[in-house]
Structure formats: structure tokens, C-alpha cells
Design a protein around this motif. Structure first.
Motif, PDB file in Angstrom:
ATOM      1  N   TYR A 276      21.849 -13.802  29.668  1.00 42.60           N
ATOM      2  CA  TYR A 276      22.169 -14.828  30.677  1.00 42.60           C
ATOM      3  C   TYR A 276      23.635 -14.723  31.089  1.00 42.60           C
ATOM      4  CZ  TYR A 276      23.018 -19.403  32.756  1.00 42.60           C
ATOM      5  OH  TYR A 276      23.396 -20.422  33.615  1.00 42.60           O
ATOM      6  N   ALA A 277      24.515 -14.596  30.081  1.00 42.88           N
ATOM      7  CA  ALA A 277      25.952 -14.473  30.377  1.00 42.88           C
ATOM      8  C   ALA A 277      26.219 -13.214  31.198  1.00 42.88           C
ATOM      9  CB  ALA A 277      26.746 -14.431  29.074  1.00 42.88           C
ATOM     10  N   GLY A 278      25.521 -12.129  30.854  1.00 45.58           N
ATOM     11  CA  GLY A 278      25.682 -10.886  31.605  1.00 45.58           C
ATOM     12  C   GLY A 278      25.200 -11.019  33.036  1.00 45.58           C
ATOM     13  N   GLY A 279      24.107 -11.752  33.235  1.00 46.96           N
ATOM     14  CA  GLY A 279      23.569 -11.962  34.578  1.00 46.96           C
ATOM     15  C   GLY A 279      24.497 -12.798  35.439  1.00 46.96           C
ATOM     16  N   ILE A 280      25.116 -13.812  34.823  1.00 42.90           N
ATOM     17  CA  ILE A 280      26.069 -14.658  35.548  1.00 42.90           C
ATOM     18  C   ILE A 280      27.306 -13.842  35.928  1.00 42.90           C
ATOM     19  CG2 ILE A 280      27.678 -16.589  35.313  1.00 42.90           C
ATOM     20  CD1 ILE A 280      24.851 -17.531  35.738  1.00 42.90           C
ATOM     21  N   ALA A 281      27.804 -13.061  34.956  1.00 44.48           N
ATOM     22  CA  ALA A 281      28.991 -12.237  35.207  1.00 44.48           C
ATOM     23  C   ALA A 281      28.703 -11.206  36.298  1.00 44.48           C
ATOM     24  CB  ALA A 281      29.426 -11.536  33.925  1.00 44.48           C
ATOM     25  N   LEU A 282      27.515 -10.600  36.250  1.00 39.91           N
ATOM     26  CA  LEU A 282      27.143  -9.606  37.256  1.00 39.91           C
ATOM     27  C   LEU A 282      27.065 -10.234  38.642  1.00 39.91           C
ATOM     28  CD1 LEU A 282      26.314  -6.706  37.857  1.00 39.91           C
ATOM     29  CD2 LEU A 282      23.946  -7.331  37.319  1.00 39.91           C
ATOM     30  N   THR A 283      26.553 -11.450  38.731  1.00 42.18           N
ATOM     31  CA  THR A 283      26.477 -12.157  40.011  1.00 42.18           C
ATOM     32  C   THR A 283      27.873 -12.391  40.583  1.00 42.18           C
ATOM     33  OG1 THR A 283      24.471 -13.308  39.303  1.00 42.18           O
ATOM     34  CG2 THR A 283      25.637 -14.224  41.195  1.00 42.18           C
ATOM     35  N   GLY A 284      28.772 -12.886  39.716  1.00 39.63           N
ATOM     36  CA  GLY A 284      30.136 -13.158  40.171  1.00 39.63           C
ATOM     37  C   GLY A 284      30.867 -11.910  40.605  1.00 39.63           C
ATOM     38  N   LEU A 285      30.706 -10.835  39.838  1.00 42.94           N
ATOM     39  CA  LEU A 285      31.371  -9.571  40.185  1.00 42.94           C
ATOM     40  C   LEU A 285      30.803  -9.008  41.485  1.00 42.94           C
ATOM     41  CD1 LEU A 285      31.563  -7.884  36.656  1.00 42.94           C
ATOM     42  CD2 LEU A 285      33.460  -8.822  37.981  1.00 42.94           C
TER      43      LEU A 285
ATOM     44  N   LEU B  45      43.852  -9.674  44.551  1.00 45.59           N
ATOM     45  CA  LEU B  45      42.813 -10.408  45.271  1.00 45.59           C
ATOM     46  C   LEU B  45      41.425 -10.127  44.706  1.00 45.59           C
ATOM     47  CD1 LEU B  45      43.963 -10.156  49.001  1.00 45.59           C
ATOM     48  CD2 LEU B  45      43.892 -12.198  47.557  1.00 45.59           C
ATOM     49  N   ARG B  46      41.173  -8.873  44.316  1.00 42.27           N
ATOM     50  CA  ARG B  46      39.878  -8.536  43.727  1.00 42.27           C
ATOM     51  C   ARG B  46      39.693  -9.211  42.376  1.00 42.27           C
ATOM     52  NH1 ARG B  46      39.285  -2.053  45.209  1.00 42.27           N
ATOM     53  NH2 ARG B  46      38.615  -2.383  47.373  1.00 42.27           N
TER      54      ARG B  46
ATOM     55  N   VAL C 249      36.811 -16.197  40.452  1.00 42.46           N
ATOM     56  CA  VAL C 249      36.215 -17.307  41.211  1.00 42.46           C
ATOM     57  C   VAL C 249      34.705 -17.091  41.365  1.00 42.46           C
ATOM     58  CG1 VAL C 249      36.157 -18.475  43.454  1.00 42.46           C
ATOM     59  CG2 VAL C 249      38.341 -17.818  42.444  1.00 42.46           C
ATOM     60  N   GLY C 250      34.295 -15.845  41.595  1.00 46.68           N
ATOM     61  CA  GLY C 250      32.875 -15.544  41.748  1.00 46.68           C
ATOM     62  C   GLY C 250      32.084 -15.858  40.492  1.00 46.68           C
ATOM     63  N   ILE C 251      32.617 -15.459  39.344  1.00 44.92           N
ATOM     64  CA  ILE C 251      31.939 -15.736  38.073  1.00 44.92           C
ATOM     65  C   ILE C 251      31.884 -17.233  37.798  1.00 44.92           C
ATOM     66  CG2 ILE C 251      32.102 -15.443  35.563  1.00 44.92           C
ATOM     67  CD1 ILE C 251      33.269 -12.654  36.102  1.00 44.92           C
ATOM     68  N   ALA C 252      32.991 -17.930  38.104  1.00 45.98           N
ATOM     69  CA  ALA C 252      33.028 -19.383  37.899  1.00 45.98           C
ATOM     70  C   ALA C 252      31.986 -20.082  38.782  1.00 45.98           C
ATOM     71  CB  ALA C 252      34.427 -19.913  38.205  1.00 45.98           C
ATOM     72  N   LEU C 253      31.875 -19.652  40.033  1.00 45.41           N
ATOM     73  CA  LEU C 253      30.890 -20.248  40.945  1.00 45.41           C
ATOM     74  C   LEU C 253      29.460 -19.954  40.484  1.00 45.41           C
ATOM     75  CD1 LEU C 253      32.041 -19.788  44.665  1.00 45.41           C
ATOM     76  CD2 LEU C 253      31.493 -21.900  43.469  1.00 45.41           C
ATOM     77  N   ALA C 254      29.231 -18.709  40.076  1.00 43.05           N
ATOM     78  CA  ALA C 254      27.895 -18.323  39.615  1.00 43.05           C
ATOM     79  C   ALA C 254      27.497 -19.139  38.385  1.00 43.05           C
ATOM     80  CB  ALA C 254      27.862 -16.827  39.295  1.00 43.05           C
TER      81      ALA C 254
END
Length: 229
Positions: free
Chosen positions: A180-189, A139-140, A146-151
């Protein structure tokens, strides 16, 4: 002192806004993952101890071993545990335990039926813990994806939101395609941590902000030398 308080208030304001965004994003992630909760293996199940507690509520007082037997059978039936395999495991472990207890001189204090029941419960607890660990891991992982995709879809970049907290030199490094990619990934995580977590964090930020306001009001009522104006 006022400058320090103002700076702290600004930092808390930025973090509060960030936590609020992550809260909304986390709720969105959980909503999208809701259909997955019906997939076998990802459903939340009760543990053997919960079943035992439920059984003990309706059995007569003093039915300790009987309650455990009923709980074992009920849990095994619900989770489709192989009872023959469980029985064999209990017999094997009990046999080894008996030899050890004999050597220690405690064998006569516990009968074999009690030993087998204890082993079965212990085995079911271990199986339940392993299944829950696997379920949470899956689930995590899904939440993070899903979080990274949404971000990425909504272009929610952590570094853009809290960029005012960094120095210009750091922001120059972060304002790159890799940053930018790192910021998006961090948001999703971060969103995958769950809505409850970010709701609590937002509540703490509000409490700190309220405390800062009280300090500012107190400082505003004080004149030079600490005298009240």
C-alpha cells in the motif's frame, strides 16, 4: 482474435482511467507549487542566448560583436552576475587560449576582444545551465513530496487502480501495508511528472482505444473466411 482485442481494449481502458487520475493529481500538485515559483532561485529566467537573440533584433545588421557585448551586460545585470569576476575569468581563459592558438598557428585569425566575448558568453551559458539544472531538481523534489502527500491524503493507490492488470499472486503481495505504501509513493512520484506528460499519455491511450474500436468494427463486418457479411 476478438478475445485478444477485447483484452487489449480492457487494458487500455484501465490505463486511460489511471492516466486521467494522474492528470488531475498532477494539476493539483502544480497548483499547490505555484507560490514556490516566486521564490528566488526557483523562478524561470531567460538564458544568455535568448537575451542575445532579443538584442540582435533591434541592433543594426552586422553588429555581431556589439550585440554580444550588450547581451552579456544585460544578462549579467538581470542575474546580478559579478562582472569583475566574469572579466577576470575571461582574461584568464583567453590568456591560456592565446598560448594554445599560437602553438597551433591560428592566433592571428581571432583577436583578443572576440576571444574574451566568446569566453564570457560561454561562461554565462554554463552558469545558466547549472542554475536551471538546480532549479529543475528542486522543483521535481518538491513535486514528488507534494504528490506523495496528496496521494496519501486522498488514498490514491496505483496498485488498486491498475490491479486488474496483475495476477492474483502479485496482488496478494501488493495487498500488504508495504505494498500500500509503495502504491501511494508510486502515485505521488508519477504525478510529479507533470500535467503535460499525463495529458499526452491520456491522448495516446484515447488514440489506441479509437484504433481498437475501428478494428472491432472491421472484424464485425467480416464473415467466416474474411468475407464481408
Amino acid at each position: 482474435m476478438n478475445l485478444d482485442i477485447n483484452n487489449l481494449s480492457a487494458v487500455i481502458g484501465v490505463l486511460g482511467a489511471y492516466f486521467a487520475i494522474l492528470l488531475v493529481l498532477a494539476v493539483s500538485v502544480e497548483t499547490l507549487l505555484e507560490p514556490f515559483s516566486f521564490i528566488k532561485g526557483l523562478q524561470k529566467t531567460v538564458g544568455p542566448d535568448e537575451v542575445l537573440k532579443s538584442v540582435q533584433e533591434w541592433l543594426p545588421e552586422g553588429s555581431g560583436e556589439a550585440a554580444k557585448v550588450v547581451a552579456i551586460q544585460t544578462y549579467a545585470s538581470k542575474t546580478r552576475v559579478d562582472m569583475e569576476k566574469l572579466d577576470q575569468t575571461a582574461k584568464d581563459v583567453t590568456g591560456r587560449a592565446v598560448e594554445t592558438l599560437k602553438q597551433l598557428g591560428f592566433e592571428s585569425q581571432v583577436n583578443s576582444a572576440e576571444k574574451e566575448i566568446a569566453v564570457k558568453l560561454s561562461t554565462l551559458r554554463d552558469q545558466y545551465a547549472a542554475s536551471q539544472k538546480q532549479r529543475i531538481t528542486i522543483l521535481r523534489t518538491l513535486s514528488a513530496v507534494v504528490g506523495i502527500a496528496l496521494a496519501a491524503l486522498l488514498q490514491i493507490n496505483t496498485f488498486d487502480i491498475i490491479g486488474s492488470l496483475f495476477t492474483d499472486n502479485i496482488m496478494q503481495t501488493l495487498n500488504t501495508p508495504l505494498g500500500y505504501a509503495g502504491g501511494i509513493a508510486l502515485t505521488g512520484l508519477a504525478a510529479s511528472a507533470g500535467s503535460s506528460f499525463w495529458h499526452d499519455m491520456l491522448g495516446r491511450a484515447r488514440n489506441i482505444k479509437d484504433t481498437i474500436k475501428q478494428v472491432e468494427n472491421l472484424a464485425g463486418r467480416e464473415g467466416p473466411g474474411g468475407a464481408v457479411g
